[in-house]
Design a protein around this motif. Structure first.
Motif, PDB file in Angstrom:
ATOM      1  N   LEU A 153     -55.578  -3.963  -0.565  1.00  0.00           N
ATOM      2  CA  LEU A 153     -56.703  -5.187  -0.221  1.00  0.00           C
ATOM      3  C   LEU A 153     -56.130  -6.236  -1.281  1.00  0.00           C
ATOM      4  N   GLU A 187     -65.578  -8.999   0.273  1.00  0.00           N
ATOM      5  CA  GLU A 187     -64.801  -8.195   0.279  1.00  0.00           C
ATOM      6  C   GLU A 187     -65.087  -7.769  -1.603  1.00  0.00           C
ATOM      7  N   SER A 215     -58.647  -4.620   5.923  1.00  0.00           N
ATOM      8  CA  SER A 215     -58.131  -5.552   4.463  1.00  0.00           C
ATOM      9  C   SER A 215     -58.843  -7.170   4.889  1.00  0.00           C
ATOM     10  N   ALA A 216     -58.941  -7.913   3.495  1.00  0.00           N
ATOM     11  CA  ALA A 216     -58.971  -9.274   4.051  1.00  0.00           C
ATOM     12  C   ALA A 216     -58.057 -10.115   4.140  1.00  0.00           C
TER      13      ALA A 216
END
Length: 517
Positions: free
Chosen positions: A487, A436, A426-427
């Motif tokens: 995300l 992303e 995940s960013a």
């Protein structure tokens, strides 16, 4: 920050929304203003006192994080109002994040710039002011990345109150994301709390040698190195160790029987050092290796837990908790295949590529097994389940469609689900969020490729049916991404193909498919 419009001598008119070009110019001006303020502030104080206070602050942050996971689990499952607990957890984590990144960047600046003449010890009040100033700096670097992006709406207006008005929908979006992310973390933690760790497993020869090609010592030796540093702190009953480089080398000789050069290389490889100006990267590094808004930087306190003071003894300074956590961070980045390999050896780059392939295959297998287990228990579906359906072998022309990771047929309701599995980190900051989005939405990336595959399926039901041994006439096709974790992109953009976290699927069970009927 009060009076920021005046302090930076803003040239733009009050109450006038800035253009994107003007916003970019302004954000750069503000970022430069804050870093100048930070540098002017830190030289007012004694270097040794300030670096010690910062390292101790970071040690406390790591300690608080280590106990918060268990505490959060207890509070969540022992409170009737779970939603309020999640909000409290998100708020506490957000404050820890602010403190953590602010402390790290100050440690990195002080490590690079050590020519302080002051002997004044910083007060708690002035320390808090410095931390707030640093977080303002980081916040505006994040704002600058959002402004530069073509994907995020971000407006700035100078106000007569001498503040800047910011208009964006990110706050509400990130509140939802953080709540779901925290809930995911709690559920994962509770599921894995009794699982056995493989942290003590001996690394493979391939992993050891690849690690050595990058860091001059094997991964096994690195683990010994970390243990020796921690044991020294524990032996002296110190949270923070100050030791000359020569004495540390002697300690490694006694503990590990390492010869001088190996110890010296290891210390240097995992140290932050003096270089006069923090914003100028040392030889072999780029600006992306030093900027605090870039995560997974090789030149960061996150991965280099030792600080070498520019004195005659080359004093090595470290906090034992960060030595431990930086070791876990490094191993985690490598095994997940997300360690940056811009200047890495071929052997190490090859290893990272294998790790990426491995984690992708493992996640595919986990998701496939979940479907198989749950479908077997359900009386609702007359189904067919296939994995790794290779369309390009059916087409037998230039490969461009890839594989269907998981193909699910509901034979009774005549539904075909084309499922793409993505094991993706995940960013955690604006630059990663933008990356992303690009990975999913750019012309050559995931969504476009998945849409091409879906179009082919729609036009070639007969060929695909022959491949899997099922007549697909009159079937309706539905596509989706199943991702390994929550995300930001799920909440930031309207997606033409559903992007569903695996945690949501495990929570809802096969009922997550109901929307497609």
């Amino acid at each position: 920050m009060n009076d920021l419009v005046t302090k930076i001598q803003c040239k733009f008119d009050y109450n006038q929304k800035l253009t994107k070009k003007e916003s970019v110019e302004l954000s750069h001006q503000i970022v430069n203003y804050f870093i100048e303020c930070i540098k002017k502030e830190i030289v007012k104080y004694d270097w040794d006192n300030l670096i010690k206070k910062l390292i101790l602050n970071y040690e406390n942050i790591l300690f608080n994080r280590s106990i918060s996971s268990v505490n959060n689990l207890y509070y969540y499952f022992n409170n009737k109002d779970n939603s309020s607990v999640i909000q409290d957890i998100v708020s506490d984590d957000y404050e820890l994040d602010k403190l953590s990144i602010s402390t790290r960047i100050l440690i990195e600046i002080l490590s690079a710039e050590q020519n302080f003449n002051s002997k004044v010890k910083i007060s708690n009040e002035n320390f808090d002011t410095l931390m707030a100033l640093t977080y303002n700096y980081i916040e505006w670097t994040f704002n600058s990345d959002y402004i530069n992006s073509d994907y995020i709406d971000f407006e700035i207006t100078p106000l007569e109150s001498n503040r800047f008005g910011i208009k964006t929908n990110l706050g509400e979006i990130f509140d939802t994301f953080r709540n779901n992310k925290s809930l995911e973390h709690i559920n994962n933690f509770s599921t894995n709390i009794d699982s056995k760790s493989n942290i003590e497993e001996k690394p493979s020869d391939e992993l050891d040698e690849a690690f050595k090609s990058e860091f001059d010592i094997t991964l096994t030796e690195y683990a010994d190195f970390v243990y020796a540093l921690i044991s020294l702190a524990q032996k002296n009953e110190e949270d923070i160790v100050f030791i000359s480089k020569s004495n540390l080398i002697n300690h490694l000789k006694c503990e590990l029987n390492w010869e001088y050069n190996k110890s010296s290389y290891a210390i240097d490889n995992f140290s932050l050092k003096y270089r006069d100006r923090w914003e100028i990267p040392p030889e072999g590094y780029s600006e992306n290796d030093i900027y605090p808004w870039v995560f997974r930087r090789s030149l960061s306190y996150y991965l280099k837990p030792l600080i070498i003071k520019n004195d005659k003894n080359e004093t090595v300074i470290y906090g034992f908790r960060n030595v431990y956590h930086s070791g876990l961070n490094l191993i985690n980045l490598i095994t997940k295949g997300v360690y940056k390999t811009n200047n890495s050896s071929k052997k190490f780059t090859s290893l990272i590529s294998k790790m990426i392939d491995k984690k992708g295959k493992e996640f595919n297998e986990i998701v496939f097994k979940w479907f198989a287990d749950n479908l077997n228990l359900s009386k609702k579906f007359n189904y067919k389940l296939e994995s790794n359906v290779q369309i390009d072998k059916i087409v037998k022309v230039e490969p461009k469609y890839g594989d269907i990771d998981i193909l699910l047929l509901d034979k009774d309701k005549q539904r075909l689900f084309s499922i793409e599995c993505k094991n993706i980190e995940s960013a955690r900051n604006p630059r990663e969020i933008i990356h992303e989005i690009e990975r999913f939405f750019d012309d050559k990336n995931w969504i476009k490729k998945h849409q091409r595959r879906e179009d082919w399926i729609k036009n070639n039901f007969d060929k695909l049916g022959d491949k899997i041994g099922n007549n697909l006439k009159n079937y309706k096709i539905f596509s989706m991404f199943i991702v390994s974790e929550e995300l930001p992109i799920i909440y930031l953009k309207k997606n033409p193909i559903d992007i569903i976290p695996f945690s949501q699927i495990k929570k809802e069970g096969l009922g997550f498919l109901d929307k497609y009927y």
